[in-house]
Design an enzyme around this catalytic site. Structure first.
Site, PDB file in Angstrom:
ATOM      1  N   PRO A  98       0.795  -1.217   0.000  1.00 20.72           N
ATOM      2  CA  PRO A  98       0.000   0.000   0.000  1.00 20.72           C
ATOM      3  C   PRO A  98       0.833   1.276   0.000  1.00 20.72           C
ATOM      4  CG  PRO A  98      -0.088  -1.057   2.153  1.00 20.72           C
ATOM      5  CD  PRO A  98       0.602  -2.004   1.225  1.00 20.72           C
ATOM      6  N   ASN A  99       0.326   2.233  -0.729  1.00 20.03           N
ATOM      7  CA  ASN A  99       0.866   3.591  -0.849  1.00 20.03           C
ATOM      8  C   ASN A  99       2.123   3.698  -1.700  1.00 20.03           C
ATOM      9  OD1 ASN A  99      -1.185   4.752   0.839  1.00 20.03           O
ATOM     10  ND2 ASN A  99      -0.120   3.804   2.562  1.00 20.03           N
ATOM     11  N   ARG A 156       4.969  11.051  -2.306  1.00 22.49           N
ATOM     12  CA  ARG A 156       4.740  10.845  -0.880  1.00 22.49           C
ATOM     13  C   ARG A 156       6.061  10.856  -0.120  1.00 22.49           C
ATOM     14  NH1 ARG A 156       4.262   5.391   1.964  1.00 22.49           N
ATOM     15  NH2 ARG A 156       3.587   5.980   4.030  1.00 22.49           N
ATOM     16  N   TYR A 177      11.282   8.410   1.136  1.00 20.42           N
ATOM     17  CA  TYR A 177      11.175   7.389   0.099  1.00 20.42           C
ATOM     18  C   TYR A 177      11.837   7.753  -1.224  1.00 20.42           C
ATOM     19  CZ  TYR A 177       7.780   5.562   3.390  1.00 20.42           C
ATOM     20  OH  TYR A 177       7.173   5.086   4.522  1.00 20.42           O
ATOM     21  N   ASN A 204       8.015  -5.824  -1.274  1.00 25.30           N
ATOM     22  CA  ASN A 204       8.022  -4.673  -0.382  1.00 25.30           C
ATOM     23  C   ASN A 204       6.597  -4.611   0.181  1.00 25.30           C
ATOM     24  OD1 ASN A 204       7.932  -2.227   0.923  1.00 25.30           O
ATOM     25  ND2 ASN A 204       9.084  -1.128  -0.645  1.00 25.30           N
ATOM     26  N   ALA A 218       3.341  -1.055   4.625  1.00 25.67           N
ATOM     27  CA  ALA A 218       2.733  -1.082   5.959  1.00 25.67           C
ATOM     28  C   ALA A 218       2.290  -2.481   6.378  1.00 25.67           C
ATOM     29  CB  ALA A 218       1.557  -0.116   6.020  1.00 25.67           C
ATOM     30  N   HIS A 268       4.246  -4.859   9.026  1.00 19.44           N
ATOM     31  CA  HIS A 268       4.079  -4.810  10.474  1.00 19.44           C
ATOM     32  C   HIS A 268       2.701  -5.241  10.944  1.00 19.44           C
ATOM     33  CE1 HIS A 268       7.290  -2.170   9.272  1.00 19.44           C
ATOM     34  NE2 HIS A 268       6.411  -1.368   8.727  1.00 19.44           N
ATOM     35  N   ASP A 290       1.426 -15.585   5.951  1.00 16.56           N
ATOM     36  CA  ASP A 290       0.985 -16.963   5.750  1.00 16.56           C
ATOM     37  C   ASP A 290       0.913 -17.322   4.269  1.00 16.56           C
ATOM     38  OD1 ASP A 290       0.841 -17.250   8.494  1.00 16.56           O
ATOM     39  OD2 ASP A 290      -1.354 -17.251   8.577  1.00 16.56           O
ATOM     40  N   GLU A 311      12.616  -9.857   1.174  1.00 21.93           N
ATOM     41  CA  GLU A 311      11.870  -8.680   1.618  1.00 21.93           C
ATOM     42  C   GLU A 311      12.732  -7.446   1.376  1.00 21.93           C
ATOM     43  OE1 GLU A 311      10.077  -6.950   5.847  1.00 21.93           O
ATOM     44  OE2 GLU A 311      10.920  -8.973   5.773  1.00 21.93           O
ATOM     45  N   HIS A 342      12.802  -2.980   1.496  1.00 20.23           N
ATOM     46  CA  HIS A 342      12.211  -1.706   1.924  1.00 20.23           C
ATOM     47  C   HIS A 342      13.086  -0.575   1.421  1.00 20.23           C
ATOM     48  CE1 HIS A 342       9.337  -3.692   4.526  1.00 20.23           C
ATOM     49  NE2 HIS A 342      10.331  -4.480   4.890  1.00 20.23           N
ATOM     50  N   LEU A 343      12.470   0.478   0.951  1.00 20.74           N
ATOM     51  CA  LEU A 343      13.214   1.641   0.461  1.00 20.74           C
ATOM     52  C   LEU A 343      13.951   2.340   1.595  1.00 20.74           C
ATOM     53  CD1 LEU A 343      10.384   2.934  -1.858  1.00 20.74           C
ATOM     54  CD2 LEU A 343      12.578   2.005  -2.628  1.00 20.74           C
ATOM     55  N   SER A 344      13.266   2.518   2.716  1.00 22.37           N
ATOM     56  CA  SER A 344      13.863   3.215   3.859  1.00 22.37           C
ATOM     57  C   SER A 344      14.445   2.196   4.838  1.00 22.37           C
ATOM     58  CB  SER A 344      12.810   4.070   4.569  1.00 22.37           C
ATOM     59  OG  SER A 344      11.849   3.244   5.194  1.00 22.37           O
ATOM     60  N   ARG A 399      13.499   4.199  12.000  1.00 20.94           N
ATOM     61  CA  ARG A 399      12.202   4.876  12.017  1.00 20.94           C
ATOM     62  C   ARG A 399      11.427   4.527  13.288  1.00 20.94           C
ATOM     63  NH1 ARG A 399       9.311   4.362   6.542  1.00 20.94           N
ATOM     64  NH2 ARG A 399       8.191   6.104   7.457  1.00 20.94           N
ATOM     65  N   ARG A 420       7.714   0.056  13.311  1.00 19.51           N
ATOM     66  CA  ARG A 420       8.208  -0.417  12.016  1.00 19.51           C
ATOM     67  C   ARG A 420       9.350  -1.427  12.151  1.00 19.51           C
ATOM     68  NH1 ARG A 420       5.801   2.821   8.133  1.00 19.51           N
ATOM     69  NH2 ARG A 420       5.243   4.902   8.861  1.00 19.51           N
TER      70      ARG A 420
END
Length: 148
Positions: A11-12, A19, A24, A75, A78, A81, A88, A99, A101-103, A108, A112
């Site tokens: 999401p996002n 954003r 990001y 990625n 949200a 977490h 699953d 996995e 993640h950009l950040s 953070r 997170r």
């Protein structure tokens, strides 16, 4: 043997470039997709690139990877977490998962720092911006014996 890597974005991430660019970056999701396709081609792989803001769609897409993809680069955003359901689904398809993640999620907010996906992933890449996607694809090439 499949050589397609399913690259999933939660999401996002469709708002990349607009954003919170300080967190990001300024690249758009289309920029990330283009680099993933270029990297995969250079490694002898193919990419199926997908983004959704809907958890059920993400789970359905993960299920479709079983038997058709060689691995999943995700990625979860949200959902990292919050979603046991995505964790699953990733476990159920029995494919290698990386996995990304950009950040750097560990620099953070405390919430997170926990990931439901990390314990089943072969690796986790965070804090390297979109370069993390390329590193993940390169590692899949290594795992699959594809020529980088």
């Amino acid at each position: 043997m499949p050589t397609t890597i399913l690259v999933l974005n939660g999401p996002n991430l469709n708002l990349l470039g607009m954003r919170e660019p300080a967190t990001y970056g300024h690249e758009t999701l289309d920029d990330v997709a283009q680099r993933c396709h270029e990297t995969a081609a250079a490694c002898g792989l193919e990419v199926d690139f997908f983004q959704t803001n809907h958890e059920g769609e993400m789970i359905d897409r993960i299920h479709l990877a079983r038997g058709t993809c060689a691995g999943i680069l995700i990625n979860p955003a949200a959902w990292t977490h919050t979603s046991v359901a995505i964790r699953d689904a990733l476990a159920a398809v029995e494919l290698p998962v990386i996995e990304v993640h950009l950040s750097n999620v560990h620099k953070r907010e405390t919430f997170r720092h926990h990931s439901f996906a990390s314990p089943i992933a072969v690796g986790v890449i965070c804090g390297l911006g979109s370069h993390g996607y390329r590193l993940g694809l390169d590692h899949f090439a290594h795992l699959l014996g594809a020529k980088p």
